[in-house]
Write a protein that holds these residues in place. Structure first.
Motif, PDB file in Angstrom:
ATOM      1  N   THR A 266      31.535 -42.231 -34.486  1.00 21.04           N
ATOM      2  CA  THR A 266      31.879 -40.719 -34.101  1.00 21.04           C
ATOM      3  C   THR A 266      31.078 -40.506 -32.909  1.00 21.04           C
ATOM      4  OG1 THR A 266      32.214 -40.247 -36.250  1.00 21.04           O
ATOM      5  CG2 THR A 266      31.738 -38.257 -34.499  1.00 21.04           C
ATOM      6  N   ASN A 309      36.020 -33.310 -36.299  1.00 17.60           N
ATOM      7  CA  ASN A 309      35.548 -31.999 -37.104  1.00 17.60           C
ATOM      8  C   ASN A 309      34.364 -32.284 -37.476  1.00 17.60           C
ATOM      9  OD1 ASN A 309      36.826 -33.852 -38.844  1.00 17.60           O
ATOM     10  ND2 ASN A 309      36.558 -31.861 -40.469  1.00 17.60           N
ATOM     11  N   SER A 310      34.001 -33.558 -37.853  1.00 16.45           N
ATOM     12  CA  SER A 310      32.667 -33.909 -38.466  1.00 16.45           C
ATOM     13  C   SER A 310      31.940 -34.933 -37.886  1.00 16.45           C
ATOM     14  CB  SER A 310      32.978 -34.194 -40.135  1.00 16.45           C
ATOM     15  OG  SER A 310      31.831 -34.677 -40.554  1.00 16.45           O
ATOM     16  N   TYR A 319      33.657 -38.193 -46.128  1.00 14.44           N
ATOM     17  CA  TYR A 319      34.237 -37.464 -45.181  1.00 14.44           C
ATOM     18  C   TYR A 319      35.198 -36.403 -45.559  1.00 14.44           C
ATOM     19  CZ  TYR A 319      38.022 -35.816 -41.675  1.00 14.44           C
ATOM     20  OH  TYR A 319      38.713 -34.924 -40.752  1.00 14.44           O
ATOM     21  N   ASP A 321      37.982 -32.970 -44.456  1.00 14.71           N
ATOM     22  CA  ASP A 321      38.729 -32.169 -43.461  1.00 14.71           C
ATOM     23  C   ASP A 321      38.758 -30.827 -43.824  1.00 14.71           C
ATOM     24  OD1 ASP A 321      40.362 -32.188 -45.604  1.00 14.71           O
ATOM     25  OD2 ASP A 321      42.210 -33.042 -44.563  1.00 14.71           O
ATOM     26  N   VAL A 323      35.971 -28.707 -43.643  1.00 13.07           N
ATOM     27  CA  VAL A 323      35.353 -28.346 -42.507  1.00 13.07           C
ATOM     28  C   VAL A 323      36.022 -28.387 -41.397  1.00 13.07           C
ATOM     29  CG1 VAL A 323      33.090 -28.870 -41.315  1.00 13.07           C
ATOM     30  CG2 VAL A 323      33.093 -29.142 -43.814  1.00 13.07           C
ATOM     31  N   GLY A 325      35.159 -27.621 -38.258  1.00 15.86           N
ATOM     32  CA  GLY A 325      34.705 -28.198 -36.914  1.00 15.86           C
ATOM     33  C   GLY A 325      34.612 -27.081 -35.965  1.00 15.86           C
ATOM     34  N   GLN A 459      28.071 -31.215 -45.083  1.00 19.66           N
ATOM     35  CA  GLN A 459      28.809 -30.985 -43.704  1.00 19.66           C
ATOM     36  C   GLN A 459      28.919 -29.540 -43.584  1.00 19.66           C
ATOM     37  OE1 GLN A 459      32.230 -34.360 -43.361  1.00 19.66           O
ATOM     38  NE2 GLN A 459      31.348 -34.446 -45.511  1.00 19.66           N
ATOM     39  N   GLU A 460      29.204 -28.735 -44.468  1.00 18.08           N
ATOM     40  CA  GLU A 460      29.145 -27.309 -44.284  1.00 18.08           C
ATOM     41  C   GLU A 460      28.022 -26.691 -43.735  1.00 18.08           C
ATOM     42  OE1 GLU A 460      32.554 -26.622 -48.106  1.00 18.08           O
ATOM     43  OE2 GLU A 460      30.224 -26.091 -48.284  1.00 18.08           O
ATOM     44  N   GLN A 463      28.087 -27.605 -39.901  1.00 16.47           N
ATOM     45  CA  GLN A 463      29.079 -26.699 -39.250  1.00 16.47           C
ATOM     46  C   GLN A 463      28.298 -25.433 -39.221  1.00 16.47           C
ATOM     47  OE1 GLN A 463      32.365 -26.762 -38.512  1.00 16.47           O
ATOM     48  NE2 GLN A 463      32.847 -24.718 -38.144  1.00 16.47           N
ATOM     49  N   SER A 466      25.113 -26.534 -36.451  1.00 12.40           N
ATOM     50  CA  SER A 466      25.432 -27.066 -35.144  1.00 12.40           C
ATOM     51  C   SER A 466      24.335 -27.817 -34.521  1.00 12.40           C
ATOM     52  CB  SER A 466      25.937 -25.979 -34.272  1.00 12.40           C
ATOM     53  OG  SER A 466      27.161 -25.576 -34.999  1.00 12.40           O
ATOM     54  N   ILE A 470      30.044 -32.251 -31.831  1.00 13.82           N
ATOM     55  CA  ILE A 470      30.942 -33.299 -32.239  1.00 13.82           C
ATOM     56  C   ILE A 470      31.949 -33.440 -31.408  1.00 13.82           C
ATOM     57  CG2 ILE A 470      32.392 -33.936 -34.321  1.00 13.82           C
ATOM     58  CD1 ILE A 470      29.294 -33.621 -34.947  1.00 13.82           C
TER      59      ILE A 470
END
Length: 505
Positions: A266, A309-310, A319, A321, A323, A325, A459-460, A463, A466, A470
């Motif tokens: 990433t 998005n992550s 991983y 999707d 979240v 982003g 990951q939340e 988000q 920050s 990303i």
């Protein structure tokens, strides 16, 4: 008589000179492959730095106890077998008769020495920090005791950062093996050449069989256009990390072919959350919303990258999707910028001397200018880039992270856990106790479903906080001369080249 001797001598020379080529001994051709990448490694000590320019090379020189196969399963490498006797006791049996490049035979003592050494180095310690004790049961058996159960430990023992060293050689060199490594791998180190040109040769006694090529050379060519030119002229045989636009040129060349595959990496911006203006969460969100990722993909990567998005790549376990982003939204960026209350809307972005990264930085600079942020770009040589950012001298840093084990733990723990501040990986110096607790719990549980659920929660939190900007999930583009056979792409970008061959024409 004298004339006869001279005649016979002349006849002898004539016959020898006109002898058939069949009478000559056949000259053995040396099979050599030259690989080029964009940066020279900082060190060839496999335990020292989590940096791809080094690990792509140490992957050829060393082996690990375990490895991850093509299906994502943990399988033995130097190990013959492994077994958890209890949740905190791991017993590893070694394959017998494995040779180091200096002629020594691998024993449990080398493994014990190597693991203890790994625990003293920040980059490798992160991979195995659950280990509290390691001991040799006999010459071919190692017992590892953990301070607590660790679901990612086996993945850690499969990462190139946990390569096994020769104790005698390392001690003799006073622990300075950065430019003279000795391993058990398919290729033996010959020459450092200041890191610009690193020479390896096939190891005749490699336990999985001698490589088919005789010589493997790594050349650092920083300029992507120069790397392409070297590939086209035959100066090099494999070019890593090519510009997407150069990939089109490779595809049109009948002597070359292009490999363009998704990776586990990433691209992102690291915000140093301990210094202004990135100690302000709303300012970090403003920057995220201002980034036009699709434009970056289209203009720099020719569509061979997609908006992220992550920080966790879609090819990595954990991983999600779910979240969202940060989609490109100039109005929201301006809204969060005002909300932040930051009056000095300027900062400096560290970038290493990779032309593609510099181009990416320039687009980021233009994106931020659109919302009133003045970003300056400071280009650093790779070694200085690593060292200065590890010491926290940056406000922000442009880089990429490769999941070398294809498991989210190898992203979240070294990159964002508070135990990993600085050189260990967490260059954002991000600290969140709730996040730490979730990542720690995911390291203890063994259920894949439960681990995935915890990774989603982590990951939340990211988000919301920050700590990173990303950017993209990008393909790696590799140009290969058609005479080279047996190249196997690895999504971690640390390609093992033991099966290479050359078709001499």
């Amino acid at each position: 008589m004298k004339k006869f001797v001279l005649f016979m001598l002349g006849l002898s020379i004539f016959i020898t000179g006109c002898g058939s080529d069949k009478d000559k001994p056949e000259e053995k051709l040396t099979k050599e492959v030259i690989v080029s990448q964009g940066s020279k490694p900082k060190s060839l000590d496999p335990n020292m730095y989590n940096e791809i320019p080094a690990l792509t090379i140490t992957e050829q020189i060393f082996n690990t106890l375990l490895r991850v196969d093509e299906n994502g399963n943990i399988v033995p490498e130097l190990a013959e077998s492994y077994e958890y006797v209890t949740p905190t006791e791991l017993v590893i049996k070694l394959k017998q008769g494995i040779k180091f490049h200096n002629g020594d035979t691998l024993t449990a003592k080398d493994v014990v020495f190597s693991i203890n050494r790994m625990l003293s180095k920040p980059a490798s310690k992160i991979m195995i920090d659950a280990i509290s004790k390691v001991e040799a049961v006999d010459d071919n058996t190692v017992k590892i005791t953990l301070s607590k159960p660790s679901s990612p430990l086996l993945f850690g023992l499969a990462h190139p950062l946990t390569a096994i060293l020769n104790e005698k050689d390392t001690v003799a060199k006073n622990d300075t093996i950065a430019t003279a490594p000795v391993g058990t791998g398919p290729y033996k180190f010959i020459e450092w050449g200041s890191g610009e040109k690193i020479e390896l040769v096939a190891f005749d006694e490699y336990f999985e069989g001698r490589p088919k090529i005789d010589s493997l050379v790594y050349r650092a060519i920083t300029e992507n256009s120069s790397r392409l030119a070297a590939l086209e002229t035959g100066e090099i045989d494999i070019a890593y990390n090519m510009d997407a636009i150069d990939g089109d040129i490779v595809e049109k060349n009948k002597d070359l072919h292009l490999i363009s595959q998704p990776t586990t990496s990433t691209e992102y911006i690291t915000f140093n959350t301990t210094v202004a203006p990135f100690d302000n969460k709303d300012f970090r969100k403003a920057v995220n919303y201002a980034l036009n990722k699709q434009s970056m993909s289209d203009s720099i990567y020719m569509g061979k990258a997609k908006p992220a998005n992550s920080i966790i790549n879609p090819n990595v376990f954990g991983y999600t999707d779910t979240v969202e982003g940060y989609p490109y939204n100039v109005e929201k960026a301006k809204e969060y910028l005002e909300k932040s209350g930051v009056t000095d809307r300027s900062f400096t972005l560290f970038v290493n001397d990779n032309p593609t990264r510099v181009q990416l930085a320039q687009i980021i600079q233009a994106n931020l200018k659109d919302i009133g942020i003045d970003m300056k770009i400071e280009i650093l040589e790779w070694g200085a880039y690593l060292q200065r950012s590890a010491q926290g001298e940056h406000q922000a840093l442009l880089g990429g992270w490769v999941s070398g084990t294809s498991d989210a733990d190898i992203v979240l723990y070294p990159l964002l856990h508070s135990a990993s501040h600085g050189g260990a990986g967490n260059r954002s110096f991000y600290t969140n106790k709730e996040f730490d607790s979730i990542v720690d719990k995911a390291r203890l549980v063994s259920s894949p479903e439960e681990r995935k659920e915890l990774f989603v929660k982590a990951q939340e939190i990211l988000q919301e906080d920050s700590p990173l900007g990303i950017l993209l999930y990008k393909n790696e583009n590799i140009g290969v001369n058609n005479k080279v056979k047996g190249f196997k792409f690895d999504p971690t970008t640390m390609h093992n080249l033991k099966d290479l061959d050359v078709e001499n024409k």
